[in-house]
Design a protein around this motif. Structure first.
Motif, PDB file in Angstrom:
ATOM      1  N   ASN A 114      -2.275   9.928  -0.509  1.00 29.95           N
ATOM      2  CA  ASN A 114      -1.687  10.277  -1.706  1.00 29.95           C
ATOM      3  C   ASN A 114      -0.330   8.217  -1.533  1.00 29.95           C
ATOM      4  OD1 ASN A 114      -0.967  11.952  -2.179  1.00 29.95           O
ATOM      5  ND2 ASN A 114      -0.464  12.578  -0.589  1.00 29.95           N
ATOM      6  N   ALA A 115      -1.724   6.986  -0.977  1.00 33.70           N
ATOM      7  CA  ALA A 115      -1.224   6.160  -0.888  1.00 33.70           C
ATOM      8  C   ALA A 115      -2.038   5.530  -1.167  1.00 33.70           C
ATOM      9  CB  ALA A 115      -1.222   5.317   0.611  1.00 33.70           C
TER      10      ALA A 115
ATOM     11  N   ARG B 184      -8.077  -1.736  -6.031  1.00 28.69           N
ATOM     12  CA  ARG B 184      -6.780  -1.642  -5.391  1.00 28.69           C
ATOM     13  C   ARG B 184      -6.262  -0.702  -6.742  1.00 28.69           C
ATOM     14  NH1 ARG B 184      -8.246  -6.034  -2.771  1.00 28.69           N
ATOM     15  NH2 ARG B 184      -7.994  -6.010  -1.311  1.00 28.69           N
ATOM     16  N   TYR B 185      -6.273  -0.951  -8.145  1.00 28.67           N
ATOM     17  CA  TYR B 185      -5.549  -0.152  -8.916  1.00 28.67           C
ATOM     18  C   TYR B 185      -6.121   0.774 -10.186  1.00 28.67           C
ATOM     19  CZ  TYR B 185      -1.154  -3.125  -6.590  1.00 28.67           C
ATOM     20  OH  TYR B 185      -0.328  -3.589  -6.432  1.00 28.67           O
ATOM     21  N   GLU B 186      -7.421   0.399 -10.340  1.00 32.96           N
ATOM     22  CA  GLU B 186      -8.442   0.384 -11.121  1.00 32.96           C
ATOM     23  C   GLU B 186      -8.168   2.583 -11.043  1.00 32.96           C
ATOM     24  OE1 GLU B 186      -9.072  -0.935 -13.892  1.00 32.96           O
ATOM     25  OE2 GLU B 186     -10.389   1.173 -14.583  1.00 32.96           O
TER      26      GLU B 186
ATOM     27  N   TYR C   7       0.757  -1.261  -0.139  1.00 31.14           N
ATOM     28  CA  TYR C   7       0.200   0.023   0.047  1.00 31.14           C
ATOM     29  C   TYR C   7       0.783   1.331  -0.356  1.00 31.14           C
ATOM     30  CZ  TYR C   7      -4.579  -2.553   0.431  1.00 31.14           C
ATOM     31  OH  TYR C   7      -5.659  -2.992   0.639  1.00 31.14           O
ATOM     32  N   THR C   8       1.880   0.978   0.586  1.00 33.33           N
ATOM     33  CA  THR C   8       3.281   2.733   0.439  1.00 33.33           C
ATOM     34  C   THR C   8       3.768   2.666  -0.286  1.00 33.33           C
ATOM     35  OG1 THR C   8       3.737   1.393   2.757  1.00 33.33           O
ATOM     36  CG2 THR C   8       2.209   2.739   3.295  1.00 33.33           C
ATOM     37  N   ILE C   9       4.276   1.653  -1.095  1.00 30.99           N
ATOM     38  CA  ILE C   9       5.512   1.169  -2.397  1.00 30.99           C
ATOM     39  C   ILE C   9       4.639   2.072  -3.362  1.00 30.99           C
ATOM     40  CG2 ILE C   9       7.053   0.343  -0.384  1.00 30.99           C
ATOM     41  CD1 ILE C   9       6.307  -2.029  -2.165  1.00 30.99           C
ATOM     42  N   ASP C  10       5.506   1.566  -4.314  1.00 33.63           N
ATOM     43  CA  ASP C  10       5.516   1.850  -6.017  1.00 33.63           C
ATOM     44  C   ASP C  10       4.073   0.347  -6.477  1.00 33.63           C
ATOM     45  OD1 ASP C  10       4.612   1.916  -8.610  1.00 33.63           O
ATOM     46  OD2 ASP C  10       6.754   3.305  -8.433  1.00 33.63           O
TER      47      ASP C  10
END
Length: 276
Positions: free
Chosen positions: A200-201, A114-116, A19-22
């Protein structure tokens, strides 16, 4: 819907470190896991010997065309055989695909949550939409319905009602600070909630909550679903589309997911002893 709760819990745990990385690292991991799950299912639900034999015959007839390119009779015959064995090859794919499609679909739905879309950022605006199926049920005090925002979200516009009877109602809201907020839609003594994420995450997002049911439980897990007998069809907040940045270019997550899954599939074919 216990199995849906379990599925959501498993994927929440899986994606938690990402959740907190690229976002690309999460897609790398889920693509690899998809391949590791998919290959054994494909192997044990397909006729591997038949697939290998059919592929060998297709290659053999291609070589036949190359060796006897001056003999049109042999060339036409080889082309016919290539078509025939390609159809047999596609037929042999149907059974394993029927088994592979279900886990892949679950993985894609969970990954898409999570990615849409990405959460709103501070200062960004969003459109809130409520759709009401039967406006005749809305009578008396509060029957027009109104939106209540918590501290951290600001309602910038009065409600815009479409179709005259208030069938669809729109507002524009602005994110003023980071956090997870509950927007409330109130009418006729009923209150409905919709979660809004400002961050921002990477976050698990459900832009829309709809009525109770199997699909609603699957797609919008984590938020209270709407009463299936109520007159509100859905409660929606628009989020920006997420782009996965690679080498300065933005890509849709599905393109990266399929590309990585194909790459991992080719790399793992030999270790898993699978023919595709």
């Amino acid at each position: 819907m216990n199995f849906i709760i379990i599925i959501n819990y498993v994927f929440d745990l899986f994606f938690y470190p990402f959740y907190t990385i690229d976002p690309i690292y999460g897609l790398l991991a889920i693509s690899f896991i998809t391949t590791v799950i998919m290959l054994p299912i494909f192997k044990y639900t397909s006729n591997q010997e038949s697939i290998r034999r059919t592929k060998a015959k297709i290659i053999g007839h291609f070589l036949e065309i190359r060796l006897f390119k001056d003999d049109m009779r042999i060339v036409f015959s080889a082309q016919g055989n290539i078509l025939k064995y390609n159809l047999l090859y596609l037929k042999s794919m149907l059974r394993p695909l029927c088994f592979v499609v279900w886990p892949v679909m679950i993985i894609m739905i969970q990954t898409g949550m999570r990615y849409e879309y990405r959460p709103l950022r501070t200062g960004e605006v969003s459109i809130v939409k409520v759709k009401i199926e039967n406006t005749k049920e809305l009578t008396g005090k509060g029957s027009k319905g109104f939106l209540v925002s918590p501290e951290g979200l600001k309602i910038e516009t009065p409600p815009l009602r479409v179709n005259g009877g208030g069938e669809e109602i729109y507002w524009r809201i602005k994110a003023e600070k980071e956090g997870v907020f509950d927007l409330r839609f109130q009418f006729s003594g009923i209150e409905l909630k919709k979660r809004v994420v400002v961050s921002n995450a990477l976050s698990k997002l459900a832009p829309k909550v709809s009525k109770e049911g199997f699909m609603g439980s699957f797609f919008y897990a984590g938020e209270s679903l709407l009463d299936k007998d109520g007159c509100v069809e859905f409660f929606e907040v628009t989020y920006p589309q997420m782009k996965i940045m690679l080498f300065g270019w933005g890509f849709h997550w599905i393109l990266i997911f399929f590309t990585l899954s194909l790459l991992f599939s080719f790399l793992l074919l030999r270790p898993f002893r699978v023919s595709i």
